[in-house]
Design a protein around this motif. Structure first.
Motif, short mmCIF file in Angstrom:
data_model
loop_
_atom_site.label_atom_id
_atom_site.label_comp_id
_atom_site.label_asym_id
_atom_site.label_seq_id
_atom_site.Cartn_x
_atom_site.Cartn_y
_atom_site.Cartn_z
N GLY A 131 0.83 -1.20 0.00
CA GLY A 131 0.00 0.00 0.00
C GLY A 131 0.86 1.24 0.00
O GLY A 131 1.96 1.24 0.57
N VAL A 132 0.38 2.29 -0.63
CA VAL A 132 1.07 3.59 -0.62
C VAL A 132 0.02 4.64 -0.27
O VAL A 132 -0.99 4.79 -0.98
N SER A 133 0.24 5.35 0.84
CA SER A 133 -0.74 6.36 1.26
C SER A 133 -0.10 7.33 2.24
O SER A 133 0.85 6.97 2.95
N PRO A 134 -0.61 8.56 2.32
CA PRO A 134 -0.18 9.48 3.38
C PRO A 134 -0.75 9.01 4.72
O PRO A 134 -1.90 8.57 4.79
N THR A 135 0.05 9.08 5.77
CA THR A 135 -0.42 8.65 7.09
C THR A 135 -0.48 9.79 8.10
O THR A 135 -1.28 9.74 9.03
#
Length: 437
Positions: A131-135
């Motif tokens: 997964g690739v996402s801002p956290t």
């Protein structure tokens, strides 16, 4: 050389569209899926509905359709931040400071937060995914003439997470999962410099920038207690960034010229650990109930000490003094027919800010309540689209933030910024496309 370039490009490509204003408490982002947005992310660690489970609970991959599962989308986030000055004062024992009477305008704004996930079954019991996402993220920007500028008038935190994960189905009752978090944090902060009375200088400010790559992990488990009851348990570790960057100061001097000072700096910033207990309960063929309780260890965000890189001398301090928090959520899914599923949710998220004195200009956090709704439309046997909308109500908040000068441990009080934020809100609109093959 190629590897280094790639590691720089990954966050750059995502950050080109991401300038997030925090959706969850503190500066966390709770915007990782469109399907979750429709239920206020209630029960996300037990839902396991699409590849987005990689972020919320990697063990949930074992509940997906065999083969490839892809979920991609984004969230538009609009936040309003309106400050109302309530009598900012200078230290009576010192020369009065520049103190413009400007509430700073709307310090919020519009942001696009993208995300993407892929999960694949190597065998009936073994899954991998990424997964690739801002956290974490926050952007707050007041007008330059803002009354509270000496306590901060611009802040931007950007953190993107690359999350390779694995899951294993032990038996029909238990699945386990784990992930590596490869995170990049970029932090940018500006504030005014307290000066004696006189013309308000347009070039009087401190500009701080820093960034770093760091690593963490997340663990998850799912328990199928009965055909209609599933429980999820997940933990995400703290990540420690050793930021390096620049500390630039520009101030007006009495003769009408400018004085500048530039330093290469270093600082330690921690993003908190969190743990969630969630449940998904099938009430009937049409209704599913979701719930969760989530703990976040915000107390690791205390004082950020800026040090000169070459000597280690303390230069300045950004104080937050956060406390640990809890979030509770309750949601439901209603299957209308084979094509449509409707979603509803509510959540309450506590703020990590301890007191009015601890509340900063650029992160005026307060307790918040989510109201959410959404839908899933089945385009075909292998593809679907999710829509989600949330409105967040923020509790009114006050500040009496102290402005000091001097090195950490030898500060002098120069000003106290008194004010409040009323009726701040946030709106989140998400779209997500899902495909299996």
């Amino acid at each position: 050389m190629t590897k280094g370039l790639t590691m720089r490009l990954i966050p750059a490509l995502i950050m080109a569209s991401f300038a997030g204003v925090a959706g969850a408490s503190g500066f966390a982002l709770q915007n990782q899926t469109g399907s979750g947005n429709g239920t206020a992310f209630a029960g996300a660690a037990a839902a396991a509905e699409d590849a987005g489970t990689i972020y919320f609970n990697p063990a949930g991959m074992t509940y997906l359709q065999k083969g490839h599962n892809i979920s991609v989308g984004g969230t538009l986030l609009r936040r309003t931040i309106n400050f109302d000055d309530a009598g900012t004062v200078s230290n009576s024992g010192l020369a009065p400071l520049h103190s413009p009477r400007d509430d700073g305008g709307d310090a919020g704004g519009l942001s696009l937060i993208p995300f993407g996930y892929w999960a694949y079954s190597l065998s009936p019991d073994l899954w991998v995914g990424v997964g690739v996402s801002p956290t974490f993220g926050n952007k707050t920007e007041y007008d330059f003439e803002f009354t509270g500028r000496n306590a901060g008038y611009f802040a931007e935190i950007k953190q993107v997470n690359i999350n390779p994960s694995i899951a294993f189905k032990l038996n029909d009752k238990v699945s386990l999962g784990a992930g590596l978090n490869i995170a990049h944090n970029s932090t940018h902060f500006k504030q005014g410099v307290p000066l004696a009375a006189g013309p308000f200088p347009a070039n009087n400010f401190i500009d701080i920038k820093g960034d770093d790559w760091a690593y963490g992990y997340n663990l998850g488990a799912m328990f199928q207690l009965s055909p209609s009851t599933r429980v999820g348990l997940t933990y995400r570790s703290e990540i420690k960034f050793k930021l390096e960057g620049d500390y630039d100061v520009a101030t007006a001097v009495a003769a009408g010229g400018n004085a500048t000072a530039d330093h290469k700096i270093k600082a330690t910033l921690k993003t908190p650990a969190s743990a969630s207990l969630a449940v998904a309960q099938q009430l009937s063929d049409r209704w599913e109930l979701l719930g969760d309780i989530t703990w976040t260890e915000w107390s690791v965000v205390d004082d950020v000490i800026l040090k000169i890189k070459s000597s280690g001398t303390s230069l300045a301090k950004l104080s937050y003094n956060f406390k640990d928090t809890w979030r509770v959520g309750l949601g439901a899914n209603y299957k209308y027919n084979d094509q449509w599923k409707f979603r509803f949710g509510v959540a309450h998220d506590k703020s990590p800010v301890k007191s009015a004195q601890d509340r900063t200009m650029t992160l005026p956090d307060s307790d918040r309540t989510w109201l959410s709704l959404g839908a899933k439309y089945q385009l075909s046997k292998v593809s679907s689209v999710d829509f989600g909308y949330s409105h967040i109500f923020f509790k009114d908040a006050r500040t009496n933030r102290r402005v000091t000068t001097g090195f950490p441990g030898a500060e002098t009080l120069r000003q106290t910024v008194n004010g409040k934020w009323d009726n701040n809100t946030a709106d989140l609109l998400s779209v997500q496309y899902n495909h299996t093959f």
